[in-house]
Scaffold this motif. Structure first.
Motif, PDB file in Angstrom:
ATOM      1  N   ALA A  20       8.783 -22.087 -25.215  1.00  0.00           N
ATOM      2  CA  ALA A  20       8.241 -20.694 -25.218  1.00  0.00           C
ATOM      3  C   ALA A  20       6.817 -20.553 -24.264  1.00  0.00           C
ATOM      4  O   ALA A  20       6.436 -19.649 -24.035  1.00  0.00           O
ATOM      5  CB  ALA A  20       8.129 -19.790 -26.408  1.00  0.00           C
ATOM      6  N   ARG A  21       6.354 -21.777 -23.992  1.00  0.00           N
ATOM      7  CA  ARG A  21       4.922 -21.891 -23.580  1.00  0.00           C
ATOM      8  C   ARG A  21       5.076 -21.632 -22.008  1.00  0.00           C
ATOM      9  O   ARG A  21       4.137 -21.484 -21.386  1.00  0.00           O
ATOM     10  CB  ARG A  21       4.201 -23.156 -23.820  1.00  0.00           C
ATOM     11  N   GLY A  22       6.150 -21.980 -21.396  1.00  0.00           N
ATOM     12  CA  GLY A  22       6.042 -21.776 -19.913  1.00  0.00           C
ATOM     13  C   GLY A  22       7.272 -22.629 -19.226  1.00  0.00           C
ATOM     14  O   GLY A  22       8.094 -23.091 -20.117  1.00  0.00           O
ATOM     15  N   ARG A  23       7.293 -22.826 -18.032  1.00  0.00           N
ATOM     16  CA  ARG A  23       8.287 -23.764 -17.487  1.00  0.00           C
ATOM     17  C   ARG A  23       7.477 -24.916 -16.637  1.00  0.00           C
ATOM     18  O   ARG A  23       6.384 -24.673 -15.991  1.00  0.00           O
ATOM     19  CB  ARG A  23       8.973 -22.750 -16.400  1.00  0.00           C
ATOM     20  N   LEU A  24       8.266 -25.965 -16.431  1.00  0.00           N
ATOM     21  CA  LEU A  24       7.774 -27.067 -15.511  1.00  0.00           C
ATOM     22  C   LEU A  24       8.224 -26.972 -14.293  1.00  0.00           C
ATOM     23  O   LEU A  24       9.672 -26.776 -14.150  1.00  0.00           O
ATOM     24  CB  LEU A  24       7.960 -28.454 -16.111  1.00  0.00           C
ATOM     25  N   ARG A  25       7.778 -26.922 -13.118  1.00  0.00           N
ATOM     26  CA  ARG A  25       8.302 -27.087 -11.728  1.00  0.00           C
ATOM     27  C   ARG A  25       8.169 -28.290 -11.254  1.00  0.00           C
ATOM     28  O   ARG A  25       6.886 -28.662 -10.976  1.00  0.00           O
ATOM     29  CB  ARG A  25       7.811 -25.914 -10.966  1.00  0.00           C
ATOM     30  N   VAL A  26       9.100 -29.079 -10.951  1.00  0.00           N
ATOM     31  CA  VAL A  26       8.913 -30.519 -10.424  1.00  0.00           C
ATOM     32  C   VAL A  26       9.110 -30.263  -8.779  1.00  0.00           C
ATOM     33  O   VAL A  26       9.926 -29.627  -8.446  1.00  0.00           O
ATOM     34  CB  VAL A  26       9.866 -31.616 -10.935  1.00  0.00           C
ATOM     35  N   ALA A  27       8.083 -30.808  -8.083  1.00  0.00           N
ATOM     36  CA  ALA A  27       8.187 -30.667  -6.360  1.00  0.00           C
ATOM     37  C   ALA A  27       9.462 -31.533  -5.961  1.00  0.00           C
ATOM     38  O   ALA A  27       9.632 -32.537  -6.383  1.00  0.00           O
ATOM     39  CB  ALA A  27       6.866 -31.011  -5.848  1.00  0.00           C
ATOM     40  N   ASP A  28       9.981 -30.937  -4.977  1.00  0.00           N
ATOM     41  CA  ASP A  28      11.275 -31.887  -4.274  1.00  0.00           C
ATOM     42  C   ASP A  28      10.762 -33.171  -3.745  1.00  0.00           C
ATOM     43  O   ASP A  28      11.528 -34.250  -3.926  1.00  0.00           O
ATOM     44  CB  ASP A  28      11.560 -31.115  -3.012  1.00  0.00           C
ATOM     45  N   ARG A  29       9.367 -33.361  -3.165  1.00  0.00           N
ATOM     46  CA  ARG A  29       8.941 -34.692  -3.023  1.00  0.00           C
ATOM     47  C   ARG A  29       8.882 -35.385  -4.182  1.00  0.00           C
ATOM     48  O   ARG A  29       9.149 -37.042  -3.822  1.00  0.00           O
ATOM     49  CB  ARG A  29       7.528 -34.595  -2.271  1.00  0.00           C
ATOM     50  N   VAL A  30       8.726 -34.950  -5.519  1.00  0.00           N
ATOM     51  CA  VAL A  30       8.780 -36.087  -6.657  1.00  0.00           C
ATOM     52  C   VAL A  30      10.200 -36.586  -6.779  1.00  0.00           C
ATOM     53  O   VAL A  30      10.405 -37.669  -7.111  1.00  0.00           O
ATOM     54  CB  VAL A  30       8.339 -35.296  -7.904  1.00  0.00           C
ATOM     55  N   TYR A  31      11.087 -35.746  -6.821  1.00  0.00           N
ATOM     56  CA  TYR A  31      12.616 -36.135  -6.920  1.00  0.00           C
ATOM     57  C   TYR A  31      13.071 -37.100  -5.747  1.00  0.00           C
ATOM     58  O   TYR A  31      13.541 -38.270  -6.000  1.00  0.00           O
ATOM     59  CB  TYR A  31      13.627 -34.928  -6.806  1.00  0.00           C
ATOM     60  N   ALA A  32      12.412 -37.015  -4.526  1.00  0.00           N
ATOM     61  CA  ALA A  32      12.711 -37.769  -3.321  1.00  0.00           C
ATOM     62  C   ALA A  32      11.909 -39.195  -3.503  1.00  0.00           C
ATOM     63  O   ALA A  32      12.572 -40.215  -3.259  1.00  0.00           O
ATOM     64  CB  ALA A  32      12.106 -36.905  -1.978  1.00  0.00           C
ATOM     65  N   ARG A  33      10.879 -38.969  -4.262  1.00  0.00           N
ATOM     66  CA  ARG A  33      10.322 -40.346  -4.357  1.00  0.00           C
ATOM     67  C   ARG A  33      10.989 -41.121  -5.413  1.00  0.00           C
ATOM     68  O   ARG A  33      11.063 -42.559  -5.413  1.00  0.00           O
ATOM     69  CB  ARG A  33       8.754 -40.115  -4.608  1.00  0.00           C
ATOM     70  N   SER A  91      16.632 -37.020   1.375  1.00  0.00           N
ATOM     71  CA  SER A  91      16.290 -35.786   1.041  1.00  0.00           C
ATOM     72  C   SER A  91      16.932 -35.105   0.016  1.00  0.00           C
ATOM     73  O   SER A  91      17.828 -35.522  -0.679  1.00  0.00           O
ATOM     74  CB  SER A  91      16.980 -35.115   2.395  1.00  0.00           C
ATOM     75  N   VAL A  92      16.369 -33.994  -0.481  1.00  0.00           N
ATOM     76  CA  VAL A  92      16.536 -33.591  -1.845  1.00  0.00           C
ATOM     77  C   VAL A  92      16.505 -31.900  -1.548  1.00  0.00           C
ATOM     78  O   VAL A  92      15.819 -31.396  -0.898  1.00  0.00           O
ATOM     79  CB  VAL A  92      15.246 -33.713  -2.867  1.00  0.00           C
ATOM     80  N   SER A  93      17.594 -31.447  -2.391  1.00  0.00           N
ATOM     81  CA  SER A  93      17.445 -29.800  -2.628  1.00  0.00           C
ATOM     82  C   SER A  93      17.675 -29.533  -3.958  1.00  0.00           C
ATOM     83  O   SER A  93      18.224 -30.384  -4.754  1.00  0.00           O
ATOM     84  CB  SER A  93      18.643 -29.404  -1.478  1.00  0.00           C
ATOM     85  N   VAL A  94      17.105 -28.601  -4.360  1.00  0.00           N
ATOM     86  CA  VAL A  94      17.425 -28.147  -5.999  1.00  0.00           C
ATOM     87  C   VAL A  94      17.800 -26.655  -5.802  1.00  0.00           C
ATOM     88  O   VAL A  94      16.998 -25.856  -5.916  1.00  0.00           O
ATOM     89  CB  VAL A  94      15.991 -28.284  -6.585  1.00  0.00           C
ATOM     90  N   PRO A  95      19.237 -26.623  -5.698  1.00  0.00           N
ATOM     91  CA  PRO A  95      19.769 -25.249  -5.755  1.00  0.00           C
ATOM     92  C   PRO A  95      19.739 -24.695  -7.165  1.00  0.00           C
ATOM     93  O   PRO A  95      20.706 -25.357  -8.019  1.00  0.00           O
ATOM     94  CB  PRO A  95      21.261 -25.407  -5.094  1.00  0.00           C
ATOM     95  N   VAL A 124      20.994 -35.021  -4.018  1.00  0.00           N
ATOM     96  CA  VAL A 124      20.008 -36.067  -3.122  1.00  0.00           C
ATOM     97  C   VAL A 124      20.869 -36.326  -2.249  1.00  0.00           C
ATOM     98  O   VAL A 124      22.172 -36.776  -2.484  1.00  0.00           O
ATOM     99  CB  VAL A 124      19.831 -37.289  -4.122  1.00  0.00           C
ATOM    100  N   ARG A 125      20.505 -36.595  -1.023  1.00  0.00           N
ATOM    101  CA  ARG A 125      21.184 -37.222   0.117  1.00  0.00           C
ATOM    102  C   ARG A 125      20.274 -38.390   0.636  1.00  0.00           C
ATOM    103  O   ARG A 125      19.121 -38.175   0.942  1.00  0.00           O
ATOM    104  CB  ARG A 125      21.098 -36.151   1.296  1.00  0.00           C
TER     105      ARG A 125
END
Length: 122
Positions: free
Chosen positions: A19-32, A59-63, A69-70
């Protein structure tokens, strides 16, 4: 027996972690993460070969809530290409999921070039 601590009047209430909030991971993190996982798989495939392919292109997309991941790779030839592609998909999905907690919906492996061993041609 110890008494339960009660917050002082006017002190902020502690909320549950979800309930504290949300974590957003940047696309570049997934890519690395995907790039590192792919390099680990490819290092074994290229072991003992003089000629090597170029680095993977990720390349990464987060729909929504899933990660796609491609990855574009060069692979050694002759080799079991299907097994290498499967190993890439499995390792990338496992690493991204384990390190970020995200669900990996798809890993697309594109083979851009086959690099022949000595004396071979493609």
């Amino acid at each position: 027996m110890a008494a339960l601590a009660t917050p002082a009047p006017g002190a902020p209430r502690r909320r549950e972690p979800g309930a504290r909030g949300r974590l957003r991971v940047a696309d570049r993190v997934y890519a690395r993460i995907a790039d590192r996982a792919a390099r680990d798989v490819l290092a074994r495939a290229w072991h003992g070969r003089a000629e090597r392919g170029g680095p993977p292109k990720v390349s990464v997309s987060v729909p929504g809530s899933t990660v796609t991941v491609r990855i574009v790779v060069d692979l050694p030839f002759p080799a079991d290409l299907a097994a290498l592609a499967h190993a890439l998909r499995e390792r990338i999905a496992a690493q991204v999921s384990a390190l970020t907690g995200a669900r990996v919906g798809e890993v697309v492996v594109v083979v851009e070039k086959l690099v022949p061993g000595r004396g071979g041609s493609v």
